[in-house]
Structure formats: structure tokens, C-alpha cells
Design a protein around this motif. Structure first.
Motif, PDB file in Angstrom:
ATOM      1  N   LYS A 192      64.087  86.099 -52.409  1.00 39.22           N
ATOM      2  CA  LYS A 192      64.686  87.388 -52.720  1.00 39.22           C
ATOM      3  C   LYS A 192      66.209  87.261 -52.581  1.00 39.22           C
ATOM      4  O   LYS A 192      66.797  87.624 -51.569  1.00 39.22           O
ATOM      5  CB  LYS A 192      64.136  88.482 -51.789  1.00 39.22           C
ATOM      6  CG  LYS A 192      64.210  89.889 -52.361  1.00 39.22           C
ATOM      7  CD  LYS A 192      63.421  90.855 -51.513  1.00 39.22           C
ATOM      8  CE  LYS A 192      63.452  92.255 -52.130  1.00 39.22           C
ATOM      9  NZ  LYS A 192      62.695  93.233 -51.317  1.00 39.22           N
ATOM     10  N   ILE A 193      66.820  86.712 -53.642  1.00 41.41           N
ATOM     11  CA  ILE A 193      68.258  86.438 -53.634  1.00 41.41           C
ATOM     12  C   ILE A 193      68.972  87.464 -54.512  1.00 41.41           C
ATOM     13  O   ILE A 193      68.569  87.707 -55.652  1.00 41.41           O
ATOM     14  CB  ILE A 193      68.542  85.015 -54.154  1.00 41.41           C
ATOM     15  CG1 ILE A 193      67.785  83.988 -53.314  1.00 41.41           C
ATOM     16  CG2 ILE A 193      70.048  84.735 -54.126  1.00 41.41           C
ATOM     17  CD1 ILE A 193      67.925  82.574 -53.836  1.00 41.41           C
ATOM     18  N   ALA A 194      70.036  88.040 -53.976  1.00 35.37           N
ATOM     19  CA  ALA A 194      70.824  89.028 -54.717  1.00 35.37           C
ATOM     20  C   ALA A 194      72.167  88.430 -55.116  1.00 35.37           C
ATOM     21  O   ALA A 194      72.631  87.448 -54.530  1.00 35.37           O
ATOM     22  CB  ALA A 194      71.035  90.268 -53.863  1.00 35.37           C
ATOM     23  N   ILE A 195      72.786  89.037 -56.120  1.00 38.80           N
ATOM     24  CA  ILE A 195      74.123  88.624 -56.544  1.00 38.80           C
ATOM     25  C   ILE A 195      75.020  89.850 -56.663  1.00 38.80           C
ATOM     26  O   ILE A 195      74.594  90.905 -57.149  1.00 38.80           O
ATOM     27  CB  ILE A 195      74.086  87.846 -57.883  1.00 38.80           C
ATOM     28  CG1 ILE A 195      75.504  87.380 -58.255  1.00 38.80           C
ATOM     29  CG2 ILE A 195      73.455  88.670 -58.992  1.00 38.80           C
ATOM     30  CD1 ILE A 195      75.544  86.455 -59.462  1.00 38.80           C
ATOM     31  N   VAL A 196      76.267  89.698 -56.212  1.00 34.66           N
ATOM     32  CA  VAL A 196      77.284  90.743 -56.343  1.00 34.66           C
ATOM     33  C   VAL A 196      78.425  90.138 -57.145  1.00 34.66           C
ATOM     34  O   VAL A 196      79.064  89.183 -56.696  1.00 34.66           O
ATOM     35  CB  VAL A 196      77.782  91.233 -54.967  1.00 34.66           C
ATOM     36  CG1 VAL A 196      78.825  92.330 -55.146  1.00 34.66           C
ATOM     37  CG2 VAL A 196      76.609  91.733 -54.118  1.00 34.66           C
ATOM     38  N   ALA A 197      78.667  90.674 -58.344  1.00 31.02           N
ATOM     39  CA  ALA A 197      79.656  90.094 -59.262  1.00 31.02           C
ATOM     40  C   ALA A 197      80.725  91.117 -59.627  1.00 31.02           C
ATOM     41  O   ALA A 197      80.539  92.328 -59.475  1.00 31.02           O
ATOM     42  CB  ALA A 197      78.961  89.578 -60.525  1.00 31.02           C
ATOM     43  N   GLY A 198      81.836  90.615 -60.163  1.00 26.07           N
ATOM     44  CA  GLY A 198      82.955  91.464 -60.535  1.00 26.07           C
ATOM     45  C   GLY A 198      82.882  91.959 -61.967  1.00 26.07           C
ATOM     46  O   GLY A 198      81.795  92.101 -62.546  1.00 26.07           O
ATOM     47  N   PRO A 224      65.538  87.358 -62.500  1.00 25.68           N
ATOM     48  CA  PRO A 224      65.723  88.040 -61.215  1.00 25.68           C
ATOM     49  C   PRO A 224      65.535  89.545 -61.332  1.00 25.68           C
ATOM     50  O   PRO A 224      65.765  90.141 -62.392  1.00 25.68           O
ATOM     51  CB  PRO A 224      67.176  87.685 -60.844  1.00 25.68           C
ATOM     52  CG  PRO A 224      67.834  87.310 -62.133  1.00 25.68           C
ATOM     53  CD  PRO A 224      66.765  86.676 -62.965  1.00 25.68           C
ATOM     54  N   ASP A 225      65.099  90.142 -60.242  1.00 25.29           N
ATOM     55  CA  ASP A 225      64.910  91.586 -60.169  1.00 25.29           C
ATOM     56  C   ASP A 225      66.257  92.279 -60.441  1.00 25.29           C
ATOM     57  O   ASP A 225      67.264  91.979 -59.792  1.00 25.29           O
ATOM     58  CB  ASP A 225      64.400  91.939 -58.772  1.00 25.29           C
ATOM     59  CG  ASP A 225      64.033  93.415 -58.617  1.00 25.29           C
ATOM     60  OD1 ASP A 225      64.461  94.228 -59.476  1.00 25.29           O
ATOM     61  OD2 ASP A 225      63.358  93.750 -57.635  1.00 25.29           O
ATOM     62  N   ARG A 226      66.271  93.194 -61.401  1.00 24.41           N
ATOM     63  CA  ARG A 226      67.514  93.897 -61.739  1.00 24.41           C
ATOM     64  C   ARG A 226      68.086  94.670 -60.562  1.00 24.41           C
ATOM     65  O   ARG A 226      69.295  94.886 -60.481  1.00 24.41           O
ATOM     66  CB  ARG A 226      67.266  94.847 -62.917  1.00 24.41           C
ATOM     67  CG  ARG A 226      67.012  94.128 -64.246  1.00 24.41           C
ATOM     68  CD  ARG A 226      66.939  95.128 -65.385  1.00 24.41           C
ATOM     69  NE  ARG A 226      66.743  94.463 -66.664  1.00 24.41           N
ATOM     70  CZ  ARG A 226      66.671  95.106 -67.837  1.00 24.41           C
ATOM     71  NH1 ARG A 226      66.792  96.436 -67.860  1.00 24.41           N
ATOM     72  NH2 ARG A 226      66.473  94.437 -68.947  1.00 24.41           N
ATOM     73  N   ALA A 227      67.221  95.089 -59.658  1.00 23.49           N
ATOM     74  CA  ALA A 227      67.676  95.843 -58.496  1.00 23.49           C
ATOM     75  C   ALA A 227      68.494  94.981 -57.541  1.00 23.49           C
ATOM     76  O   ALA A 227      69.186  95.502 -56.654  1.00 23.49           O
ATOM     77  CB  ALA A 227      66.477  96.435 -57.746  1.00 23.49           C
ATOM     78  N   LEU A 228      68.438  93.659 -57.733  1.00 22.23           N
ATOM     79  CA  LEU A 228      69.172  92.740 -56.870  1.00 22.23           C
ATOM     80  C   LEU A 228      70.432  92.204 -57.550  1.00 22.23           C
ATOM     81  O   LEU A 228      71.087  91.310 -57.015  1.00 22.23           O
ATOM     82  CB  LEU A 228      68.270  91.561 -56.462  1.00 22.23           C
ATOM     83  CG  LEU A 228      66.931  91.928 -55.794  1.00 22.23           C
ATOM     84  CD1 LEU A 228      66.205  90.671 -55.352  1.00 22.23           C
ATOM     85  CD2 LEU A 228      67.147  92.871 -54.621  1.00 22.23           C
ATOM     86  N   VAL A 229      70.751  92.747 -58.715  1.00 22.02           N
ATOM     87  CA  VAL A 229      71.927  92.301 -59.468  1.00 22.02           C
ATOM     88  C   VAL A 229      72.950  93.426 -59.517  1.00 22.02           C
ATOM     89  O   VAL A 229      72.715  94.467 -60.142  1.00 22.02           O
ATOM     90  CB  VAL A 229      71.532  91.863 -60.898  1.00 22.02           C
ATOM     91  CG1 VAL A 229      72.777  91.490 -61.693  1.00 22.02           C
ATOM     92  CG2 VAL A 229      70.550  90.701 -60.851  1.00 22.02           C
ATOM     93  N   TYR A 230      74.079  93.215 -58.858  1.00 24.28           N
ATOM     94  CA  TYR A 230      75.162  94.213 -58.842  1.00 24.28           C
ATOM     95  C   TYR A 230      76.366  93.629 -59.578  1.00 24.28           C
ATOM     96  O   TYR A 230      76.916  92.596 -59.166  1.00 24.28           O
ATOM     97  CB  TYR A 230      75.534  94.581 -57.412  1.00 24.28           C
ATOM     98  CG  TYR A 230      74.561  95.533 -56.769  1.00 24.28           C
ATOM     99  CD1 TYR A 230      74.858  96.892 -56.635  1.00 24.28           C
ATOM    100  CD2 TYR A 230      73.318  95.087 -56.307  1.00 24.28           C
ATOM    101  CE1 TYR A 230      73.961  97.776 -56.061  1.00 24.28           C
ATOM    102  CE2 TYR A 230      72.410  95.961 -55.727  1.00 24.28           C
ATOM    103  CZ  TYR A 230      72.740  97.313 -55.619  1.00 24.28           C
ATOM    104  OH  TYR A 230      71.842  98.187 -55.051  1.00 24.28           O
TER     105      TYR A 230
END
Length: 341
Positions: A192-198, A224-230
Motif C-alpha cells: 500500500k504505497i502512496a505518492i505525493v506529486a507536484g 495503483p489505487d487512485r485514492a493513494l495518488v495525490y
């Protein structure tokens, strides 16, 4: 002063600027500068070139004279304001590489600062013919400066990939790098890996997200789960809110798309008394000295000075009329540190 046997002394061969440069051990640009009287050349070098030309009665062709007169011996560097204020680790090292190669060929680098929506300075540089070539330090989706330069006659190279066709572009392999680092994390059992991007208008952020998605598809057969992509996280407040939301979802690991975002993620977790890596793993898709301190953040390392050097070499080749590849990708290194232990 007497010189050794020259190319002019070979029957049927006319002396050229290239011959003079090779004979004296200087660059063709230096010879052209002496001929045109433009640019800064040391007196000793200037005398050597002038004496050689006089002794061998060198008469430049009309083409050579025209090139010498029109050359400015300047390379333009189009730099967004925020690249200086927000990415200090990237800009100085890249500029160092560019300046190193430019100096070897007797070129000076002229910085032109501009906002992403302000193209007036670039227009002025093009209209006044102040430079012989231009390097764009960042590429955007639907990039106006790239479109402007394609319509001009001036050679240019972009640092970062472009969505425009037939543009000479050079960058590190961000898709491959982000794909490999994400795959390593997945192989560690972090499902369960998330990403925070600019800002996703920057092509580099699209590449980073692409690599993140490809790793999930390769390793798990799903995106990846869209809920974990910011994405489009462009302020500290937005990053903090993203971290709060991800903590509620009990993710295993948070990846910052660059060192600034990753650095803020670490600070936010520390403020919340969450231990790294025991309670949360953290990684970054761009390394910096800042991330190497403290707990040490697993990151992707790129030789940005070499990126600058290779970009300048590519531009100089284009300025000399050489055929160069449209796309060049440089290597990377995955640096595993304590944050993902």
C-alpha cells in the motif's frame, strides 16, 4: 615566429579555421573571435592567432566571414523563477556543468529569468539576436517557449522531455528510475504505497507518476489505487493535508515525487510523532543532500552536473550544424537508506 608545416602547404588544400585551430591548439570559436574582434580573448592567444594568420596570408571565405561577424559567442539559459527559489540543489549543479563545457569552447552563458506565463524576455532575446543557442531548463505540457523556438532559426535544447515533435531534448531516465524504485519497495512487501506529486503541468512529474504506475502493473498486474495518488500538491498546506489523509488510510509507504515534497513529508510525520521507518516508510524520486541527513531518505540519484555538461555539448553540436538525436536519456542510481529499512 615560424610555424610547422601547415595544411595550406599541401598542394590543392586551402587553409581553414579548423586547420588554424588544430595547429595552435585552440578552439575554432577562439579563432573566429580573433577574426571578428568580438568577445574576450587573452592578449597572448590573440597575438598567436593573428601572427599565424598574417604569416600564412590566410583569407577567410565569405561564409567564414559571415559566421564570424554574426556569432555572439553567448549561450542563453531560460530559467523559470521558481527553479531558483525552490530547487536550489538542482540549478547550481546543472548550471555548473553547462558553464564548464561552454567555457571550454569560449562561450559565455547568459541567464534569462522568466515566469511560466511570461515570455517577453525570451521574445526580446530572440528579436535582439543576443545568443547563438538556447537551453530551456524545464519543459511543460503544451510549452509555449518550445513552440516559439521551433518557429525561430536559433538552435535550442531542452532539459526535460517535450511533447512537441522534432525537439532536441535531454534528461535522465525518470520513468525507468521511478519504476525501479517503486518495484523495489513493492518487493519489500509494501503493498500500500502512496505518492505525493507536484504540478502535473510539468512533464517531469508526469514521467514520475508514469514510472510509479508501471511498477504496480509489472509487479501486481493492477494500477495503483487512485485514492493513494495525490497530484498538484504545490504548497506545504496541501502536502500536509495529503499526509493526514494517507495516515487515515494506513498506507505502508509515502513517496515524494521530489526532494522538497519528500522533505516536507518527513517533517510532517515527525510533527505527528510517527517514527520512520518503524511506523511509516518514506522515499523520494529525487535525491539531495538534505534527504541524506537525519534518518536518511531512500531516493533516486541523478548526476545533474553531467546533465548540464551533456546538454551544453548537444547544443554546441547543433550550433555547428551536426545531426544529433532528438531524445537522449542519462542514467540514474537508486540509493537505499534508512527510511525504507
Amino acid at each position: 615566429m615560424k610555424w610547422g608545416k601547415t595544411m595550406q602547404e599541401h598542394i590543392g588544400k586551402k587553409l581553414t579555421i579548423d586547420d588554424i585551430a588544430k595547429e595552435l591548439g585552440v578552439s575554432k570559436t577562439t579563432v573566429s573571435r580573433v577574426m571578428s574582434g568580438k568577445g574576450r580573448i587573452g592578449e597572448k592567444t590573440k597575438r598567436r592567432v593573428q601572427e599565424y594568420i598574417e604569416e600564412h596570408n590566410y583569407k577567410p571565405s565569405a561564409v567564414a566571414q559571415g559566421l564570424a561577424k554574426s556569432r555572439t559567442n553567448n549561450i542563453g539559459l531560460l530559467l523559470p523563477w521558481d527553479l531558483v527559489s525552490d530547487e536550489m540543489s538542482f540549478f547550481p549543479r546543472t548550471l555548473s556543468g553547462i558553464s564548464e563545457v561552454a567555457a571550454e569552447e569560449d562561450y559565455d552563458v547568459i541567464l534569462t529569468m522568466a515566469g511560466d506565463a511570461d515570455h517577453s524576455r525570451l521574445e526580446r532575446v530572440l528579436e535582439n539576436q543576443k545568443v547563438d543557442g538556447i537551453i530551456l531548463m524545464r519543459t511543460l505540457f503544451n510549452d509555449t517557449p518550445v513552440q516559439m523556438l521551433k518557429q525561430s532559426d536559433i538552435p535550442f535544447v531542452t532539459i526535460g522531455l517535450s511533447d512537441e515533435a522534432e525537439v532536441c531534448q535531454i534528461d535522465n531516465d525518470h520513468v525507468g528510475a521511478c519504476r525501479e524504485l517503486t518495484s523495489i519497495l513493492l518487493m519489500k512487501g509494501l503493498k500500500k504505497i502512496a505518492i505525493v506529486a507536484g504540478d502535473m503541468n510539468f512533464i517531469i512529474n508526469r514521467e514520475r507518476l508514469d514510472g510509479f504506475r508501471r511498477a504496480h502493473w509489472d509487479m501486481m498486474g493492477v494500477l495503483p489505487d487512485r485514492a493513494l495518488v495525490y497530484t498538484d500538491m504545490t504548497s506545504i498546506m496541501m502536502i500536509d493535508r495529503a499526509v493526514d489523509a494517507l495516515l487515515m488510510q494506513e498506507v505502508n509507504c509515502i513517496i515524494g515525487a521530489d526532494d522538497l515534497i519528500a522533505g516536507r513529508i518527513v517533517e510532517k510525520l515527525q510533527e505527528e510523532d510517527i517514527c520512520i521507518p518503524e511506523e511509516m516508510r518514506v522515499a523520494s524520486f529525487f535525491d539531495s543532500r538534505y534527504l541524506a541527513s537525519g534518518v536518511g531518505v531512500t531516493s533516486l540519484k541523478f548526476d545533474v552536473a553531467e546533465l548540464g555538461r551533456e546538454t551544453c555539448r548537444m547544443l554546441l553540436r547543433r550550433m555547428q550544424g551536426e545531426a544529433v538525436p532528438y531524445v537522449t536519456r542519462l542514467p540514474y542510481e537508486v540509493v537505499l537508506r534508512g527510511s525504507t529499512r
